[in-house]
Design an enzyme around this catalytic site. Sequence first.
Site, PDB file in Angstrom:
ATOM      1  N   SER A 322       6.440   4.928   3.231  1.00  2.90           N
ATOM      2  CA  SER A 322       5.093   5.437   3.465  1.00  2.90           C
ATOM      3  C   SER A 322       4.362   4.532   4.444  1.00  2.90           C
ATOM      4  O   SER A 322       4.711   3.359   4.613  1.00  2.90           O
ATOM      5  CB  SER A 322       4.308   5.483   2.147  1.00  2.90           C
ATOM      6  OG  SER A 322       3.993   4.161   1.716  1.00  2.90           O
ATOM      7  N   ASP A 323       3.325   5.053   5.086  1.00  7.00           N
ATOM      8  CA  ASP A 323       2.386   4.168   5.755  1.00  7.00           C
ATOM      9  C   ASP A 323       1.500   3.558   4.672  1.00  7.00           C
ATOM     10  O   ASP A 323       1.436   4.045   3.540  1.00  7.00           O
ATOM     11  CB  ASP A 323       1.555   4.923   6.790  1.00  7.00           C
ATOM     12  CG  ASP A 323       1.061   4.016   7.916  1.00  7.00           C
ATOM     13  OD1 ASP A 323       1.030   2.785   7.710  1.00  7.00           O
ATOM     14  OD2 ASP A 323       0.698   4.518   8.988  1.00  7.00           O
ATOM     15  N   LEU A 324       0.800   2.498   5.024  1.00  4.98           N
ATOM     16  CA  LEU A 324       0.051   1.732   4.034  1.00  4.98           C
ATOM     17  C   LEU A 324      -0.938   2.614   3.274  1.00  4.98           C
ATOM     18  O   LEU A 324      -1.818   3.242   3.867  1.00  4.98           O
ATOM     19  CB  LEU A 324      -0.690   0.583   4.719  1.00  4.98           C
ATOM     20  CG  LEU A 324      -1.453  -0.370   3.807  1.00  4.98           C
ATOM     21  CD1 LEU A 324      -0.512  -1.043   2.817  1.00  4.98           C
ATOM     22  CD2 LEU A 324      -2.200  -1.407   4.627  1.00  4.98           C
TER      23      LEU A 324
END
Length: 791
Positions: A322-324
Amino acid sequence: MNKKLQITLCLSLAFSTFNIPGFAQKKSTLPLYKNAKASVESRIKDLLSRMTVEEKVGQISMPLGWPMYTKNGNEVEVSEAFKKSLKESYTGMLWATLRADPWTKKTLANGLNPELAAKATNAIQKYAIENTRLGIPVLLSEEAPHGHMAIGTTVFPTSIGQSSTFDPELIEKMAAAIAEETRVQGGHIGYGPVLDLAREPRWSRVEETYGEDHVLISRMGEGMVRGLQGKSVNSGVNVVATLKHLAAYGAPEGGHNGSSINLGLRTLHQFYLPQFKAAVKAGVLSVMTSYNSIDGVPCSSNSVLMKDILRQDWGFKGFVVSDLNSISGLKANHHVAATDADAASLAINAGLDADLSGIGYGKSLLDAIKQGKVSGQVLDTAVSRVLRIKFRMGLFENPYVDPQVAKQKVRDAGKIGIAREVARESVILLKNQNQLLPLSKKLKSIAVIGPNADNVYNQLGDYTAPQEEGNVVTVLQGIKNKLGETTKINYVKGCGIRDTLSSNIDDAVSAAKKSDAVVIVLGGSSARDFKTEYIETGAAKVDAKAQTVSDMESGEGYDRATLDLMGDQMKLLKAVMKTGKPVVLVLIKGRPLNLNWAAEHVPSILDAWYPGQEGGNAIADVLFGDYNPAGRLTISVPKSVGQLPVYYNARYPEKHDYIEMDAKPLYSFGFGLSYTTFAYQNLQMVANKGQKTVSVKIDVKNTGSVDGDEVVQLYLQHKKSSVVLPGKQLIRFKRVALKAGEQKTLSFTLNKSDLEIYNQKMEWVVEPGAYHLMVGGSSDEIKLEGDFVIQ
């Protein structure tokens, strides 16, 4: 010899030599997962069988890494935060452990140089291996789009500049340098390349992309993947590449970072996904999802993207991250999940393997498992994909690095040379009226003016660590290096990028008047500062009412409503032009800006994007003729935001003019001038019957008096197709060096991937019929054209 000792030695020898019942030494039974000679798949299976659910969730949860060490002089040890994370969460991955910037609050004083960075990662690995039940090494991910984002590393041009080189082989060489700097410090994964298609210049992250064309992005992405990963990620100098961001992140509504994207599936497949597919075919081992939703489905819970397309259609074998905070964003931002456990289950069931944050999975995923929302098989699949990387990199056998090697290899002379090479190749000559450039080195005096003439951080772009004094060569310093003591250099800043309270335009005008020529350096900035606030994802928090104004007008979170030069920059430019002196405008920036007035009134314009640490030397090389510029625009420059979107390969019908202006950009994709001229001739095309391939040959000649590079670009038009297509689409390109008067014959083979389209049945096909091929130096400067037929 002592008789007792002699008897003991003899017995020891006997027992070690002969298999005597009752006396044989007990053999240690090494677990299969620790046996380096066993197959990776058998090791994964064995390790999974020994792990608890909590340990498995810990392997795919990735908390922020920079709080996980403490620095004490020249020594580094793990922090209490890491000990707690390992004990309570069984942490198996960390993100940005070596990252330093205002968001992380890591500075030159409290951050780590390369030698200490290696010590820090060694300490983390040692503690994890010695203080956990199974002794699993930690996988360390680092930001690496234009250099490893750590103190003391080499800073290369940002991606929009990298692609302006139109030189994938050079970018591969650059990526290999980035990989080595990351790996010798203990990093295992490099975040990059960014493959987002940038069709919205108001968006804050244009600088991180390769531009508006998916074919160019594909070639650049392949080069980055090859350079970062090398032939083996177990080489000790290579890292796993992570593609960003799946998918369609670069064309948000209104330019708002992370906003929703409304695309048809055909558009998605034809323009936004091919570059990811190309990188997967090149062997990439990690992919990151994006913050946005596509047609109402968030990318971090989109099973069509992650399962059907990425894995089933393309055969991706790595892991998805995932992105942050994008998993928790399913609840907080997109409102498709009622609870954190729901968000975790949506993500992992859709094929998202690892959580960048440590809170998207962690307790939330454990709750989802307890509630029966996630099966053991789904969990094991995700964990196995992360473990596979650890085994393939040889981390169970060799988790440590040599601090002395890090000290020697990071930012060495060779890598600094590559940084200069990329910066020089990226510089674009937009205008050169009456051949003002190159400037003479015999000038008695020169004025160097502007907010970006001598600003270290404005030259580097976002995702850049703090820099020690002397690491970065600004334009002013580059000109000084070039001219030495023979030319008087009159420097005045003149104004800031945005701030209008400290402008000194009168001094700038005075400096120009007493000089033989003027170099004025304007543009933008993605330089973060310690006064700016940042949200949890690391994007800058924009305060339109702030009393103090930083230079930052680009970079993650800094979306624009206009593309005008900000602050007093236009006032400064117009005042300097009134002096009547020969003026060269150098642009340092992260996105296309409004250049209408400059294009009409300033005789020479250079676009350098964010050229990195060697930018000043590279720009001086171009200014004074030691390097002939051949950079090309990878994103069109609009005349007005009212024209947006204004990318070159828009679908039919052709755009008609507005009342106020025409529909054409000021400068189109692929545009760039040279100090020499080139001629194209003898276009030959042969369609190979039954093979759906076309052989193409072109003669290109340098017809000028100086050596130079030409970027030969091939564009295709389908005369008729079953679905609506662009009137022009780049399919091939080649940067070729030609000496003055030299001619070369270039050969290309157009294959199925160059010709195929995504048809009404959602299938990739090469349709029979007539095709029109156009060859030239830019998308709007076609020199040769002709037709061929595919049966």
